[in-house]
Design an enzyme around this catalytic site. Structure first.
Site, PDB file in Angstrom:
ATOM      1  N   SER A  84     109.582  15.730  57.172  1.00  0.00           N
ATOM      2  CA  SER A  84     110.444  16.866  56.864  1.00  0.00           C
ATOM      3  C   SER A  84     109.910  17.794  55.769  1.00  0.00           C
ATOM      4  CB  SER A  84     111.825  16.321  56.513  1.00  0.00           C
ATOM      5  OG  SER A  84     112.725  17.369  56.416  1.00  0.00           O
ATOM      6  N   ASP A 300     115.703  20.815  59.991  1.00  0.00           N
ATOM      7  CA  ASP A 300     117.078  20.305  59.887  1.00  0.00           C
ATOM      8  C   ASP A 300     117.807  20.882  58.676  1.00  0.00           C
ATOM      9  OD1 ASP A 300     115.846  18.784  57.935  1.00  0.00           O
ATOM     10  OD2 ASP A 300     116.281  16.833  58.859  1.00  0.00           O
ATOM     11  N   ARG A 517     118.604  11.079  39.317  1.00  0.00           N
ATOM     12  CA  ARG A 517     118.635  10.026  40.347  1.00  0.00           C
ATOM     13  C   ARG A 517     117.231   9.850  40.929  1.00  0.00           C
ATOM     14  NH1 ARG A 517     118.319  12.716  45.085  1.00  0.00           N
ATOM     15  NH2 ARG A 517     118.585  10.818  46.291  1.00  0.00           N
ATOM     16  N   THR A 521     112.953  10.052  49.044  1.00  0.00           N
ATOM     17  CA  THR A 521     111.919  10.553  49.958  1.00  0.00           C
ATOM     18  C   THR A 521     110.598  10.825  49.250  1.00  0.00           C
ATOM     19  OG1 THR A 521     112.568  12.852  49.612  1.00  0.00           O
ATOM     20  CG2 THR A 521     113.599  11.706  51.467  1.00  0.00           C
TER      21      THR A 521
HETATM   22  C1  G16 Z   1     116.176  14.238  53.364  1.00  0.00           C
HETATM   23  C2  G16 Z   1     117.600  13.861  53.653  1.00  0.00           C
HETATM   24  C3  G16 Z   1     118.535  14.745  52.857  1.00  0.00           C
HETATM   25  C4  G16 Z   1     118.187  14.658  51.377  1.00  0.00           C
HETATM   26  C5  G16 Z   1     116.714  14.962  51.151  1.00  0.00           C
HETATM   27  C6  G16 Z   1     116.269  14.713  49.737  1.00  0.00           C
HETATM   28  O1  G16 Z   1     115.959  15.552  53.760  1.00  0.00           O
HETATM   29  O2  G16 Z   1     117.829  13.976  55.025  1.00  0.00           O
HETATM   30  O3  G16 Z   1     119.848  14.332  53.111  1.00  0.00           O
HETATM   31  O4  G16 Z   1     118.953  15.549  50.644  1.00  0.00           O
HETATM   32  O5  G16 Z   1     115.917  14.130  51.979  1.00  0.00           O
HETATM   33  O6  G16 Z   1     116.485  13.367  49.436  1.00  0.00           O
HETATM   34  P1  G16 Z   1     115.997  12.717  48.079  1.00  0.00           P
HETATM   35  O7  G16 Z   1     116.583  13.569  46.988  1.00  0.00           O
HETATM   36  O8  G16 Z   1     116.541  11.329  48.098  1.00  0.00           O
HETATM   37  O9  G16 Z   1     114.506  12.804  48.062  1.00  0.00           O
HETATM   38  P2  G16 Z   1     114.712  15.960  54.638  1.00  0.00           P
HETATM   39  O10 G16 Z   1     114.989  17.356  55.013  1.00  0.00           O
HETATM   40  O11 G16 Z   1     113.503  15.780  53.776  1.00  0.00           O
HETATM   41  O12 G16 Z   1     114.760  14.975  55.773  1.00  0.00           O
END
Ligand code: G16
Length: 563
Positions: A84, A300, A517, A521
């Protein structure tokens, strides 16, 4: 307590499983997809994500797991290969459950367990999952696979296919699709076509038909045409939106930027870049007042923006999108005379002004969920209509089965013209929205339809409320798991002293709020701060970053002040 003969039973069933599961094939294939020594991954916010070069084995394991999940649910399961918003060198994988929703939490644990098992443990972990979940191995399995445009994605999706084949699963490889398109396919297949036809053409036809029917109901179509600049993050969204263009009315003019023909995926472009940096992407020229939007790498997420005549940049993020859609839906519900429960779900990243506007002006109940659409989706299911959006532009609207039935019935049978028209518009909106997951293309069409129907300019939409200045930063620490949070991630429980320091810093600024937090990802800690002025939001974010760096084991250079 386990029954006295449970050990014997488990040995017996393990033997039976060996007969039914082709462990030899698993062992043979798994040697071709060896686990990198010492690699430990966790199924995070949106599946597994890390450097593409480390993911071959994980992909193979997710092929195996998808087969077991499919047998368990007696349904088609999806496997999407994408990272993503992450940079090109990363990749990732996530499983999609039967109605197009994210994988059930307990199976996320199985996924982590399986992906981290060493070669000699694989058979035991597979057996264990089958026993815990009472998987019927005689059941057939069907998997649909999709991938984004990353150079590593094709090979990695082949590793998924090897995993599926090793356990005798059937599959269809949809090849290059957006993440939401694959979610849509899964839902179509498991609802035997009632959600739509499980092809990309079926997706384009469903959405474009709903868009045309919805906008036909507009009484005042400004100058008759829709003009929009779309930054596709050099990702799959460009390919798919170009394919979809011919299904849209000719009055809908799309100007593509970052369509993948030149630039690098997500590099200085895309929804995440625009949201985090609060500036336009490279490669997109904006005249004052022109409506622009950015997709992310797998389409998305979406955010909108424009420049005012003084050249100031204005961002309309997921909060503004949720507010626009909620206003539209609430007005239609009133017109149709429908009394359905309605709520908006946000995360801690939602701008304080948006929450205040929704609660105090619109009188809409607002709930805060943990980051990750899976958490918001779950909460939204509690209402007849649940609008959920993360501030980063990831979101959609869920309609309960009962609400959908009521609306569809009224759109057909209602005698009162005005009420019937409102119900029809609600019905078209239901068909236009991808209810399986946030979808940049579907959300874009919903937003464009609303702007036409309400005869709103992007500036008028923006003026619904004024965002509090905010800032997001990233801090690198040795182990981000040292930070644990509570209260929908708004407060840090560990490491000791961190939350106290954040509280102390926040008190120094007006209208201020801050939280930290660990990302699910990326290998970083996220910092969010908002305050009365941009200068103060920047200062607070920097101070909080320093606190994270010093208290939570920062590595590398100390965070610098925002310039
Ligand atoms: C994904 C999740 C989202 C989230 C984002 C960042 O987005 O689907 O719901 O907000 O990661 O997550 P984090 O802050 O835990 O890194 P995407 O668009 O990268 O799939």
């Amino acid at each position: 307590m386990l029954p006295r003969n449970s050990h014997v039973r488990s040995q017996n069933s393990s033997r039976a499983l060996q007969v039914e599961m082709d462990f030899e094939a698993v062992a043979k294939y798994s040697k071709l997809h060896a686990k990198p020594p010492g690699l430990t991954l966790q199924y995070g916010t949106a599946g597994f994500r890390t450097k593409a070069e480390d993911l071959d084995h994980t992909m193979f394991c997710m092929g195996l797991l998808a087969v077991l999940r499919s047998k368990k649910k007696k349904s088609t399961i999806g496997v999407m290969v994408t990272a993503s918003h992450n940079p090109e060198e990363d990749n990732g994988v996530k499983l999609i459950d039967p109605l197009g929703e994210m994988l059930a939490p307990i199976w996320e644990e199985h996924a982590t367990h399986l992906a981290n098992a060493e070669e000699h443990e694989l058979q035991g972990v597979l057996t264990d999952i089958c026993q815990k979940e009472a998987v019927d191995l005689q059941q057939e399995a069907f998997i649909v696979i999709g991938r984004d445009t990353r150079s590593s994605s094709k090979k990695l999706s082949q590793s998924v296919i090897d995993g599926v084949s090793a356990l005798g699963g059937q599959y269809q490889d949809y090849g290059l699709v957006t993440t939401p398109q694959l979610h849509y396919m899964v839902c179509c297949r498991n609802t035997h076509g009632s959600y739509g036809t499980a092809t990309v053409e079926g997706y384009y036809q469903k959405l474009s038909k709903a868009f045309v029917e919805l906008t036909m109901q507009a009484t005042s179509q400004r100058d008759g045409h829709i003009c929009l600049k779309v930054d596709c993050a050099n990702g799959i969204g460009a390919l798919k939106l170009k394919e979809m263009e011919r299904y849209l009315p000719s009055c809908f003019v799309i100007h593509f930027s970052n369509d993948g023909t030149k630039g690098e995926l997500n590099h200085q472009c895309g929804a995440d870049f625009v949201k985090v940096h609060q500036k336009p992407p490279v490669g997109l020229e904006m005249k004052p007042g022109e409506r622009c939007c950015s997709f992310d790498g797998d389409a998305d997420r979406i955010v909108y923006y424009y420049n005012d005549p003084a050249g100031h940049f204005h961002l309309l993020d997921g909060d503004k999108i949720a507010t626009l859609i909620s206003t539209f839906l609430k007005e239609l519900l009133v017109k149709a005379g429908q009394t359905l429960s309605f709520a908006v779900i946000q995360t801690a990243y939602a701008n304080g002004s948006s929450t205040r506007y929704l609660e105090e002006t619109m009188k809409v109940p607002v709930h805060c969920a943990k980051t990750g659409v899976k958490h918001l989706h779950h909460k939204a299911q509690e209402f007849d209509i649940g609008v959920y959006f993360e501030a980063n532009g990831h979101g959609t609207v869920l309609f309960s089965k009962a609400a959908e039935q009521k609306i569809r019935y009224q759109a057909k049978e209602e005698k009162n013209n005005q009420k019937r028209e409102a119900a029809k518009m609600l019905e078209n909106t239901i068909d236009l929205i991808n209810q399986t997951i946030g979808d940049a293309v579907s959300d874009m069409l919903v937003i464009e339809a609303i702007l036409v129907l309400k005869n709103l300019t992007v500036q008028q939409w923006d003026s619904m409320y004024t965002d509090l200045p905010s800032r997001q930063l990233k801090v690198k620490v040795a182990d981000r798991r040292v930070i644990d949070t509570t209260d929908a991630e708004r407060r840090a429980v560990t490491p000791p002293g961190l939350q106290e320091r954040i509280d102390e810093l926040t008190q120094r600024f007006k209208l201020a709020r801050a939280f930290v937090r660990p990302s699910g990802t990326e290998d970083i800690v996220r910092v969010y701060a908002e305050a009365d002025t941009q200068e103060n939001a920047d200062k607070l974010a920097h101070e909080v970053s320093l606190a994270v760096y010093h208290i939570a084991g920062g590595v590398g250079e100390q965070p610098k002040a925002v310039v």
